[in-house]
Write an enzyme that holds these catalytic residues in place. Sequence first.
Site, PDB file in Angstrom:
ATOM      1  N   GLY A  40       0.822  -1.202   0.000  1.00  0.00           N
ATOM      2  CA  GLY A  40       0.000   0.000   0.000  1.00  0.00           C
ATOM      3  C   GLY A  40       0.853   1.248   0.000  1.00  0.00           C
ATOM      4  O   GLY A  40       1.912   1.299   0.651  1.00  0.00           O
ATOM      5  N   ARG A 342     -20.228  11.454  13.548  1.00  0.00           N
ATOM      6  CA  ARG A 342     -20.773  10.904  12.315  1.00  0.00           C
ATOM      7  C   ARG A 342     -21.842   9.845  12.546  1.00  0.00           C
ATOM      8  O   ARG A 342     -22.858   9.822  11.856  1.00  0.00           O
ATOM      9  CB  ARG A 342     -19.633  10.307  11.486  1.00  0.00           C
ATOM     10  CG  ARG A 342     -18.698  11.362  10.946  1.00  0.00           C
ATOM     11  CD  ARG A 342     -17.509  10.741  10.237  1.00  0.00           C
ATOM     12  NE  ARG A 342     -16.675  11.790   9.657  1.00  0.00           N
ATOM     13  CZ  ARG A 342     -15.543  11.557   9.021  1.00  0.00           C
ATOM     14  NH1 ARG A 342     -15.094  10.325   8.894  1.00  0.00           N
ATOM     15  NH2 ARG A 342     -14.846  12.556   8.513  1.00  0.00           N
ATOM     16  N   HIS A 414     -18.415   4.594   4.675  1.00  0.00           N
ATOM     17  CA  HIS A 414     -17.249   5.441   4.434  1.00  0.00           C
ATOM     18  C   HIS A 414     -15.947   4.809   4.916  1.00  0.00           C
ATOM     19  O   HIS A 414     -15.042   4.556   4.133  1.00  0.00           O
ATOM     20  CB  HIS A 414     -17.467   6.785   5.127  1.00  0.00           C
ATOM     21  CG  HIS A 414     -16.310   7.729   5.033  1.00  0.00           C
ATOM     22  ND1 HIS A 414     -15.763   8.109   3.824  1.00  0.00           N
ATOM     23  CD2 HIS A 414     -15.584   8.368   5.990  1.00  0.00           C
ATOM     24  CE1 HIS A 414     -14.758   8.948   4.039  1.00  0.00           C
ATOM     25  NE2 HIS A 414     -14.623   9.112   5.344  1.00  0.00           N
ATOM     26  N   GLU A 438      -5.694   2.406   8.298  1.00  0.00           N
ATOM     27  CA  GLU A 438      -7.059   1.875   8.352  1.00  0.00           C
ATOM     28  C   GLU A 438      -7.096   0.356   8.327  1.00  0.00           C
ATOM     29  O   GLU A 438      -8.089  -0.251   8.737  1.00  0.00           O
ATOM     30  CB  GLU A 438      -7.879   2.427   7.178  1.00  0.00           C
ATOM     31  CG  GLU A 438      -9.363   2.120   7.262  1.00  0.00           C
ATOM     32  CD  GLU A 438     -10.171   2.694   6.115  1.00  0.00           C
ATOM     33  OE1 GLU A 438     -11.399   2.464   6.085  1.00  0.00           O
ATOM     34  OE2 GLU A 438      -9.584   3.378   5.240  1.00  0.00           O
ATOM     35  N   LEU A 454      -6.368  10.566   8.627  1.00  0.00           N
ATOM     36  CA  LEU A 454      -5.069  11.038   8.162  1.00  0.00           C
ATOM     37  C   LEU A 454      -4.085  11.095   9.325  1.00  0.00           C
ATOM     38  O   LEU A 454      -2.900  10.782   9.171  1.00  0.00           O
ATOM     39  CB  LEU A 454      -5.211  12.414   7.520  1.00  0.00           C
ATOM     40  CG  LEU A 454      -6.221  12.535   6.377  1.00  0.00           C
ATOM     41  CD1 LEU A 454      -6.220  13.949   5.804  1.00  0.00           C
ATOM     42  CD2 LEU A 454      -5.930  11.523   5.286  1.00  0.00           C
TER      43      LEU A 454
END
Length: 650
Positions: A40, A342, A414, A438, A454
């Site tokens: 990645g 959220r 998300h 993540e 981030l």
Amino acid sequence: MNLNSNIPEGPLAQKWQSHKAHIKLVNPANRRKYKVIVIGSGLAGASASATLAELGYNVSCFCYQDSPRRAHSIAAQGGINAAKNYQNDGDSVYRLFYDTIKGGDFRAREANVYRLAEVSGNIIDQMVAQGVPFARDYGGLLDNRSFGGAQVSRTFYARGQTGQQLLLGAYSQMSKQIGLGKIKMHNRHEMLDVVLVKDAEGVPHAKGVIVRNLLTGEVEKHSADAVLICSGGYGNAFYLSTNAQGCSVTAAFRAYKRGAGFANPCYTQIHPTCIPVHGTQQSKLTLMSESLRNDGRVWAPKNKDTAAKIRAKQMKATDVPETDRDYYLERKYPSFGNLAPRDISSRAAKEACDDGRGVAPGSGNGVYLDFAESIGRLGESSIAERYGNLFEMYERITGENAYKTPMMIFPAVHYTMGGLWVDYNLMSNVPGLFVLGEANFSDHGANRLGASALMQGLADGYFVIPYTLGNYLAQVGAGAPALDNPAFAEAEASVKAFNDKIMSVQGDESARDLHIRLGHILWEKCGMARSKESLTQALAEIPALREEFWKRVRVPGDSKDLNIELERAGRVADFLEFAEVMVRDALQREESCGGHFRVEHQYPDGEAKRDDENFAFVGVWEYQGENKAPTLEKEPLKYEEVKFATRSYK
């Protein structure tokens, strides 16, 4: 399965400094003897690759994109958190730590979260030094804005393209090391297996990977002293999400099938401000940054008849009088208002739409994000300066000018808080297999606060892994195994057999169509609201769909050549297996917390009802073999500094 979290002793605020002072080191002259594989090239992978190469290690970085700059980190819009307290509004390392623990509904590991808050300020200094063009105030100092779940302004940003600018900063450092020969970049390569080699005591260590060259179809073997998985999350299991189409669970799931524990897979985040679904052929959803909730007010009509007229296009949003507008986040959560976290904001939007007050034509799944008040107060030019590219993107997709009419939004999948289990050193239960960003589970609990993704990716890559990887390598010594080791031949044969199996089906249904059907099952039965009944139904439907996949999937072309449909089919096959683990995790967790909302477990006012007595643990799933149910192990969550409390933003 060994679930020793290896949390250092001592007071919480001193754990990381003490740990760094006592871990083993690799001296500079010896680092060039070690090889490290990084899977990645997003913020976690790019920052880890650049930093490790700068230290002297030999790094091989793999990404399936045609360039590291296309990693999905570029899609992060709103900003990155750091406890700098530039606004002098009461922020601190402890407050960022507590907000993150509370935001995750008290389901994160305390020591990891404190370390994240502690190193957050260093990230900003690092990125500024690399030339990232953060927004600045009138006096030239770095600017901040607020984000959901916080009452301070701690989010640094570069308009609505923060992720892209941060990734370019990390990529510039990678490019330097690529030029020096310390990083070997493998674009258009996909990891399909982890190679485990036993040490002298018979303990398997991660010592390499099997990858497929996506341009030639060649299956390749690569050896190293350690493997870092930085491959992102698994939100695309739902098919429609804010993730790029290429994002998948494959790297993490193939590691899981080699023995790495998968932690909390049911923790998936639903983001409240996405553009609603607008067609049956849509391949992904578009996120409107949470930063917009700083100046946008979320509302739905109070009256169902008004909403019906809007859905029928007989009435416009701007025609709805103030007296018929329900600013429901401001009403329900006055302390946080439109900056409620959220998960809570998403459920509130769903509640309004379920009540018949949704405004999207056709589906009814939509509410408004309105900037009229802030434009009237600040002027359109100020809003354009802060969010102009987001408004432009919205207009290109919807044809609507959000300066003149409210944006239409609805929640969508998300981010994923679950991931491969790691200890304090970011190493999985498989020695030598580290997991960053993540792809691991460690920092966000059951719900991630905005602008923290981030932060975690860069913290892991820049400020954690250089120490903890060195600690591991110093203990095992240098010596990547030769490629003729039998473990490489076995893993290579396994990958080729898997690909041949997919190619040989030659059925009548595309992998994409089967993926769409899986996504529908997960969204309807393991999405924003889950129940024992819906999850039990999903556990029956997913294995049946998986069986159908292996009977009906059709992949044209050749496995020994460029074959995008083979790439897709392999990822969908992994999603079909992983989805069952996700649903099992949601079914066993008889509580509501963060993004995991079980309808049986809620308070009378609809808020999530946790069960700290029985479910204050990390649920870690262990693979038991094909067509066998995985087993669950538990890492208890122990809090030294914070106390369990009812999570309230009212």
